[in-house]
Scaffold this active site. Structure first.
Site, short mmCIF file in Angstrom:
data_model
loop_
_atom_site.label_atom_id
_atom_site.label_comp_id
_atom_site.label_asym_id
_atom_site.label_seq_id
_atom_site.Cartn_x
_atom_site.Cartn_y
_atom_site.Cartn_z
N GLU A 49 -2.39 -1.35 -3.17
CA GLU A 49 -3.60 -0.79 -2.76
C GLU A 49 -3.13 0.78 -2.81
O GLU A 49 -2.26 1.08 -2.49
CB GLU A 49 -3.79 -1.12 -1.03
CG GLU A 49 -4.11 -2.62 -1.23
CD GLU A 49 -4.63 -2.91 0.21
OE1 GLU A 49 -5.72 -4.11 0.14
OE2 GLU A 49 -4.38 -2.15 1.35
N GLY B 165 -1.48 -7.46 7.16
CA GLY B 165 0.00 -7.15 7.54
C GLY B 165 0.13 -6.76 9.05
O GLY B 165 1.12 -7.41 9.46
N HIS B 166 -0.25 -5.82 9.49
CA HIS B 166 0.07 -5.41 10.73
C HIS B 166 -0.06 -6.51 11.85
O HIS B 166 1.23 -6.67 12.64
CB HIS B 166 -0.84 -4.18 11.27
CG HIS B 166 -0.39 -3.52 12.47
ND1 HIS B 166 0.52 -2.57 12.37
CD2 HIS B 166 -0.89 -3.79 13.60
CE1 HIS B 166 0.79 -1.99 13.77
NE2 HIS B 166 0.13 -2.73 14.58
N HIS C 114 -7.98 -5.44 7.04
CA HIS C 114 -7.78 -4.53 8.12
C HIS C 114 -7.99 -4.95 9.62
O HIS C 114 -8.97 -5.20 9.79
CB HIS C 114 -8.42 -3.17 7.96
CG HIS C 114 -7.74 -1.89 8.56
ND1 HIS C 114 -6.86 -1.23 8.01
CD2 HIS C 114 -7.68 -1.58 9.85
CE1 HIS C 114 -6.44 -0.40 8.47
NE2 HIS C 114 -6.74 -0.48 9.70
N HIS D 47 0.95 -1.17 0.08
CA HIS D 47 0.17 -0.10 0.01
C HIS D 47 1.00 1.25 0.04
O HIS D 47 1.12 1.88 1.11
CB HIS D 47 -0.85 -0.01 1.35
CG HIS D 47 -1.89 1.03 1.22
ND1 HIS D 47 -3.34 0.68 1.82
CD2 HIS D 47 -1.90 2.38 0.70
CE1 HIS D 47 -3.83 1.83 1.79
NE2 HIS D 47 -3.28 2.87 1.15
N ARG E 237 1.72 4.70 0.13
CA ARG E 237 1.39 6.05 0.38
C ARG E 237 2.09 7.17 -0.32
O ARG E 237 3.23 6.90 -0.57
CB ARG E 237 1.12 6.20 1.65
CG ARG E 237 0.26 5.13 2.41
CD ARG E 237 -0.09 5.13 3.88
NE ARG E 237 -1.03 4.16 4.23
CZ ARG E 237 -2.22 4.14 4.23
NH1 ARG E 237 -2.86 5.34 4.12
NH2 ARG E 237 -2.91 3.22 4.79
N THR F 20 -3.39 5.41 8.92
CA THR F 20 -3.60 4.21 8.11
C THR F 20 -5.01 4.48 7.54
O THR F 20 -5.64 5.34 7.57
CB THR F 20 -3.60 2.92 9.41
OG1 THR F 20 -3.70 1.72 8.62
CG2 THR F 20 -4.82 2.96 10.26
C1 LIG Z 1 -6.40 -0.78 3.05
C2 LIG Z 1 -6.19 -1.40 4.41
O1 LIG Z 1 -6.70 -1.68 5.15
C3 LIG Z 1 -4.54 -1.75 4.41
O2 LIG Z 1 -3.79 -1.41 3.39
C4 LIG Z 1 -4.22 -0.53 5.45
O3 LIG Z 1 -4.47 0.32 5.02
C5 LIG Z 1 -2.47 -0.90 5.41
O4 LIG Z 1 -1.81 0.40 5.45
P1 LIG Z 1 -0.77 0.75 6.57
O5 LIG Z 1 0.40 -0.17 6.66
O6 LIG Z 1 -0.28 2.05 5.79
O7 LIG Z 1 -1.42 1.09 7.93
N1 LIG Z 2 -6.01 -4.36 2.79
C1 LIG Z 2 -5.82 -4.71 4.02
C2 LIG Z 2 -4.38 -4.77 4.31
O1 LIG Z 2 -3.65 -5.07 3.32
C3 LIG Z 2 -3.49 -5.10 5.72
O2 LIG Z 2 -4.10 -4.40 6.53
P1 LIG Z 2 -3.54 -4.57 8.08
O3 LIG Z 2 -3.55 -6.20 8.45
O4 LIG Z 2 -2.24 -4.04 8.10
O5 LIG Z 2 -4.49 -3.75 9.23
#
Ligand SMILES: CC(=O)[C@@H](O)[C@H](O)COP(=O)(O)O
Ligand SMILES: NCC(=O)COP(=O)(O)O
Length: 237
Positions: free
Chosen positions: A70, A213-214, A190, A43, A45, A100
């Site tokens: 994204e 991801g997170h 998310h 993603h 930015r 985010t």
């Molecule tokens: C669209 C979505 O939910 C994820 O792509 C999330 O926004 C991750 O982006 P960040 O890692 O910048 O928080």
């Molecule tokens: N589209 C959601 C994403 O790529 C990951 O979101 P997150 O697990 O980092 O909250």
């Protein structure tokens, strides 16, 4: 089967903290696929605070599974996606400087704009998905844009699940049922995690893909990346 696409933004965040190439984002992406993930999500930015535009280009040669990019379809982003030609582009209405993603599209107000950019991506052979809240009128609006898929914004579900309120899934089930009826593919993402993913998967009919991801990267600190990818794969069977 629901595909797991691992979002590697946080690997880039760690790399950028020191300005060098540790960890090596391309190697991590290659390894995540070797461990079994069926996709890689990034993603980028506008401030390039984690994924840089050049990373998106470099990953093109590494990602042999599904490549999902994204972002908010501003000019630079559209050009980047058309250059990289990923499997899928996911359109997210990010505000500049937002920590985010924090909301889905208003597919009614932005219908003309979304329709136009979606057509441009589709003409170039790129599957489209748009990030939406689980609201029925918004799903109907998404259908009218011509998008191939929607991505359900799961922050609200994850928050309710954390509080022990499993009814937080209800609007997502209704949104998914409508999307299935309308012939829209369903992705989600998310704040999905090892805690909540199985419950989400088991309740959402036709869930094609999750991008995570997170939480996944945080869990990998304790459990290891290989292990954690496989734990998700087991929960998504
Ligand atoms: C669209 C979505 O939910 C994820 O792509 C999330 O926004 C991750 O982006 P960040 O890692 O910048 O928080
Ligand atoms: N589209 C959601 C994403 O790529 C990951 O979101 P997150 O697990 O980092 O909250």
């Amino acid at each position: 089967m629901t595909k797991l696409s691992v979002n590697i933004n946080k690997i880039a965040t760690l790399r950028n903290a020191r300005g060098g190439n540790v960890p090596d984002l391309l190697k991590v992406a290659a390894d995540i696929q070797k461990f079994g993930a069926q996709g890689i999500t990034i993603h980028p930015r506008p401030d390039e605070r984690h994924i840089r535009y050049q990373d998106a280009r470099d990953l093109k040669a590494i990602v042999h599974t599904e490549y999902n990019i994204e972002g908010n379809p501003q000019h630079n982003f559209i050009d980047l996606v058309l250059e990289c030609k990923p499997t899928q582009v996911t359109l997210v209405p990010d505000a500049i400087g937002a920590i985010t993603s924090s909301a889905g599209w208003d597919t009614i107000k932005n219908q003309e704009y979304l329709t136009e950019v979606i057509q441009e991506f589709q003409r170039n052979g790129i599957r489209t998905s748009i990030f939406v809240d689980p609201v029925l009128e918004i799903i109907e609006g998404a259908k009218k844009t011509g998008t191939d898929r929607i991505e359900l914004y799961t922050e609200a579900f994850a928050h309710q699940y954390d509080l022990g309120n499993k009814n937080g899934i209800d609007p997502y089930v209704k949104a998914a049922e409508l999307a299935n009826e309308l012939g829209l593919g369903i992705n989600a993402g998310h704040d999905l995690s090892l805690d909540n993913i199985q419950f989400f998967k088991q309740n959402i009919p036709g869930l094609l893909e999750v991008s995570i991801g997170h939480a996944l990267i945080a869990e990998a600190l304790y459990l290891g990346l290989d292990n954690v990818v496989n734990m998700y794969l087991n929960k998504l069977k």
